[in-house]
Enzyme design. Structure first.
Site, PDB file in Angstrom:
ATOM      1  N   GLY A  67    -112.754  55.302  96.708  1.00 46.95           N
ATOM      2  CA  GLY A  67    -112.868  56.629  97.296  1.00 46.95           C
ATOM      3  C   GLY A  67    -112.353  56.550  98.726  1.00 46.95           C
ATOM      4  N   ASP A  69     -99.035  63.868 102.183  1.00 44.23           N
ATOM      5  CA  ASP A  69     -99.802  64.990 101.651  1.00 44.23           C
ATOM      6  C   ASP A  69     -99.213  66.338 102.064  1.00 44.23           C
ATOM      7  OD1 ASP A  69    -101.518  63.012 100.786  1.00 44.23           O
ATOM      8  OD2 ASP A  69    -103.175  63.534 102.118  1.00 44.23           O
ATOM      9  N   ALA A 108     -99.845  47.967  97.920  1.00 38.29           N
ATOM     10  CA  ALA A 108     -98.997  48.761  98.814  1.00 38.29           C
ATOM     11  C   ALA A 108     -99.014  50.224  98.408  1.00 38.29           C
ATOM     12  CB  ALA A 108     -97.567  48.226  98.772  1.00 38.29           C
ATOM     13  N   GLY A 147    -103.362  69.012  97.824  1.00 37.32           N
ATOM     14  CA  GLY A 147    -102.411  68.419  98.779  1.00 37.32           C
ATOM     15  C   GLY A 147    -101.900  67.051  98.387  1.00 37.32           C
ATOM     16  N   TYR A 175     -99.274  61.842  95.306  1.00 34.21           N
ATOM     17  CA  TYR A 175    -100.119  60.638  95.387  1.00 34.21           C
ATOM     18  C   TYR A 175    -100.996  60.499  94.139  1.00 34.21           C
ATOM     19  CZ  TYR A 175    -103.623  57.482  97.519  1.00 34.21           C
ATOM     20  OH  TYR A 175    -104.467  56.434  97.804  1.00 34.21           O
TER      21      TYR A 175
HETATM   22  N1  CAA Z   1    -109.457  72.965  98.738  1.00 32.44           N
HETATM   23  C1  CAA Z   1    -109.151  74.270  98.850  1.00 32.44           C
HETATM   24  N2  CAA Z   1    -108.383  74.763  99.848  1.00 32.44           N
HETATM   25  C2  CAA Z   1    -107.888  73.901 100.719  1.00 32.44           C
HETATM   26  C3  CAA Z   1    -108.163  72.526 100.652  1.00 32.44           C
HETATM   27  C4  CAA Z   1    -109.007  72.073  99.619  1.00 32.44           C
HETATM   28  N3  CAA Z   1    -109.336  70.778  99.500  1.00 32.44           N
HETATM   29  N4  CAA Z   1    -107.527  71.900 101.661  1.00 32.44           N
HETATM   30  C5  CAA Z   1    -106.864  72.875 102.357  1.00 32.44           C
HETATM   31  N5  CAA Z   1    -107.100  74.060 101.785  1.00 32.44           N
HETATM   32  C6  CAA Z   1    -106.625  75.369 102.217  1.00 32.44           C
HETATM   33  C7  CAA Z   1    -106.663  75.510 103.728  1.00 32.44           C
HETATM   34  O1  CAA Z   1    -107.940  75.899 104.147  1.00 32.44           O
HETATM   35  C8  CAA Z   1    -105.614  76.585 103.977  1.00 32.44           C
HETATM   36  O2  CAA Z   1    -106.157  77.817 103.649  1.00 32.44           O
HETATM   37  P1  CAA Z   1    -105.636  79.157 104.393  1.00 32.44           P
HETATM   38  O3  CAA Z   1    -104.179  79.268 104.066  1.00 32.44           O
HETATM   39  O4  CAA Z   1    -106.458  80.234 103.785  1.00 32.44           O
HETATM   40  O5  CAA Z   1    -105.896  78.933 105.846  1.00 32.44           O
HETATM   41  C9  CAA Z   1    -104.590  76.238 102.918  1.00 32.44           C
HETATM   42  O6  CAA Z   1    -105.257  75.497 101.891  1.00 32.44           O
HETATM   43  C10 CAA Z   1    -103.492  75.372 103.478  1.00 32.44           C
HETATM   44  O7  CAA Z   1    -102.503  75.438 102.551  1.00 32.44           O
HETATM   45  P2  CAA Z   1    -101.099  74.841 102.902  1.00 32.44           P
HETATM   46  O8  CAA Z   1    -100.177  75.121 101.769  1.00 32.44           O
HETATM   47  O9  CAA Z   1    -100.674  75.308 104.254  1.00 32.44           O
HETATM   48  O10 CAA Z   1    -101.442  73.313 102.920  1.00 32.44           O
HETATM   49  P3  CAA Z   1    -100.644  72.170 103.626  1.00 32.44           P
HETATM   50  O11 CAA Z   1     -99.376  71.924 102.916  1.00 32.44           O
HETATM   51  O12 CAA Z   1    -100.605  72.384 105.088  1.00 32.44           O
HETATM   52  O13 CAA Z   1    -101.598  70.960 103.284  1.00 32.44           O
HETATM   53  C11 CAA Z   1    -103.248  69.370 103.592  1.00 32.44           C
HETATM   54  C12 CAA Z   1    -102.804  70.803 103.903  1.00 32.44           C
HETATM   55  C13 CAA Z   1    -102.193  68.380 104.034  1.00 32.44           C
HETATM   56  C14 CAA Z   1    -103.468  69.200 102.088  1.00 32.44           C
HETATM   57  C15 CAA Z   1    -104.523  69.107 104.344  1.00 32.44           C
HETATM   58  O14 CAA Z   1    -105.490  70.020 103.900  1.00 32.44           O
HETATM   59  C16 CAA Z   1    -105.032  67.705 104.108  1.00 32.44           C
HETATM   60  O15 CAA Z   1    -104.594  66.764 104.747  1.00 32.44           O
HETATM   61  N6  CAA Z   1    -106.001  67.546 103.207  1.00 32.44           N
HETATM   62  C17 CAA Z   1    -106.583  66.241 102.901  1.00 32.44           C
HETATM   63  C18 CAA Z   1    -105.915  65.654 101.718  1.00 32.44           C
HETATM   64  C19 CAA Z   1    -106.603  64.364 101.383  1.00 32.44           C
HETATM   65  O16 CAA Z   1    -107.784  64.307 101.093  1.00 32.44           O
HETATM   66  N7  CAA Z   1    -105.867  63.264 101.435  1.00 32.44           N
HETATM   67  C20 CAA Z   1    -106.445  61.999 101.173  1.00 32.44           C
HETATM   68  C21 CAA Z   1    -105.755  60.980 102.025  1.00 32.44           C
HETATM   69  S1  CAA Z   1    -106.571  59.428 101.929  1.00 32.44           S
HETATM   70  C22 CAA Z   1    -106.179  58.845 100.446  1.00 32.44           C
HETATM   71  O17 CAA Z   1    -105.383  59.375  99.739  1.00 32.44           O
HETATM   72  C23 CAA Z   1    -106.893  57.583 100.056  1.00 32.44           C
HETATM   73  C24 CAA Z   1    -107.595  57.736  98.795  1.00 32.44           C
HETATM   74  O18 CAA Z   1    -107.135  57.174  97.843  1.00 32.44           O
HETATM   75  C25 CAA Z   1    -108.850  58.491  98.705  1.00 32.44           C
END
Ligand code: CAA
Length: 248
Positions: free
Chosen positions: A185, A95, A90, A150, A154
């Site tokens: 992954g 994020d 679970a 982000g 997690y």
């Molecule tokens: N590296 C560097 N910069 C990044 C980034 C990264 N990986 N991801 C986002 N950014 C940048 C954006 O481009 C943006 O830049 P600008 O401000 O210059 O436009 C900035 O960071 C956004 O910052 P915020 O503070 O506004 O970010 P936010 O709070 O809105 O969060 C986020 C954005 C939710 C993290 C979104 O980018 C996201 O969903 N990322 C994916 C996260 C991820 O991979 N989650 C995995 C889920 S699946 C899982 O977890 C299963 C598993 O086990 C693998």
């Protein structure tokens, strides 16, 4: 074959359902907890598994609540007998970058992903030790091993699982009770739908295999670790990530 009862938390989820399938096909008696918000999906989910000849016993449980876990495990053990295999699957994501992360998002993820593994493992561990057999598998994450923008909440829970797992591996080893993590992954489940499309394209480009994992590929590893003959694999982790995060 010795009868073995397997309990999967979050068994109605994307990876959990395939774990149930795979363990059932390996001859295990399967049971799962479900959260109250999943109730409406039960008839269709159960019917789908029945068509494949799989009968999974369900118990409602809030895995973040200790008393709820006590009740659910008792209910299942009264029906099926002692739990021999526990899969802590679970999990949720909430994020956001740390600068935007609210305490509620931190606490919810810690409660569901990390406190749950104490709440559930505590119910079954002593019995496993007493009976001289147990297989405990925690579904962790590649992002718990490397960190992820982000995902401070997690990733903290997923690496926390590793510390928990290694510790109880030491405690159970003498009694043939093993504890291991599996670190998937990116896996093709509904959880991926929370990732913005543009971000997802970037993630896919970083996976050397050129695709996400299928849930069944994670499930195979769980069944392997749950085997009666896997008793010497203990306190370790298996990565399943298409070479996105390599280590040795
Ligand atoms: N590296 C560097 N910069 C990044 C980034 C990264 N990986 N991801 C986002 N950014 C940048 C954006 O481009 C943006 O830049 P600008 O401000 O210059 O436009 C900035 O960071 C956004 O910052 P915020 O503070 O506004 O970010 P936010 O709070 O809105 O969060 C986020 C954005 C939710 C993290 C979104 O980018 C996201 O969903 N990322 C994916 C996260 C991820 O991979 N989650 C995995 C889920 S699946 C899982 O977890 C299963 C598993 O086990 C693998």
């Amino acid at each position: 074959m010795t009868k073995r009862v397997a309990l999967i938390t979050g068994g109605m989820g994307g990876i959990g359902t395939d774990i149930i399938r795979d363990l059932a096909k390996a001859g295990r008696v399967v049971a799962s907890t479900y959260a109250s918000f999943e109730k409406d999906n039960i008839p269709a989910w159960t019917a789908g598994l029945k068509k494949e000849g799989i009968d999974c016993t369900l118990a409602e449980c809030d895995v973040s609540n200790f008393d709820s876990c006590v009740k659910a495990v008792k209910e299942l053990e009264d029906k099926l007998g002692p739990i021999d295999i526990l899969v802590n699957c679970a999990g949720i994501t909430k994020d956001s970058s740390l600068k935007k992360m609210e305490a509620a998002a931190w606490n919810a993820v810690i409660n569901v992903n990390l406190n749950s593994i104490f709440n559930m493992t505590k119910q079954v561990f002593s019995g496993m030790v007493d009976r001289g057999f147990g297989r405990i598998i925690h579904i962790s994450s590649m992002n718990g091993r490397r960190g992820m923008f982000g995902q401070a909440n997690y990733a903290a829970t997923k690496s926390g699982m590793g510390g928990f797992s290694m510790s109880i591996a030491l405690e159970g080893a003498k009694k043939n009770v093993t504890s291991n993590t599996v670190c998937p992954g990116y896996t093709a489940t509904a959880m991926m739908k929370t990732i913005p499309e543009k971000v997802m394209q970037g993630i896919l480009a970083q996976i050397p295999a050129g695709r996400m994992a299928e849930p069944a590929e994670i499930a195979r590893v769980v069944t392997f670790l749950a085997d009666d003959n896997a008793g010497f694999i203990n306190g370790t982790n298996i990565d399943v990530n298409g070479a996105q995060y390599t280590s040795y």
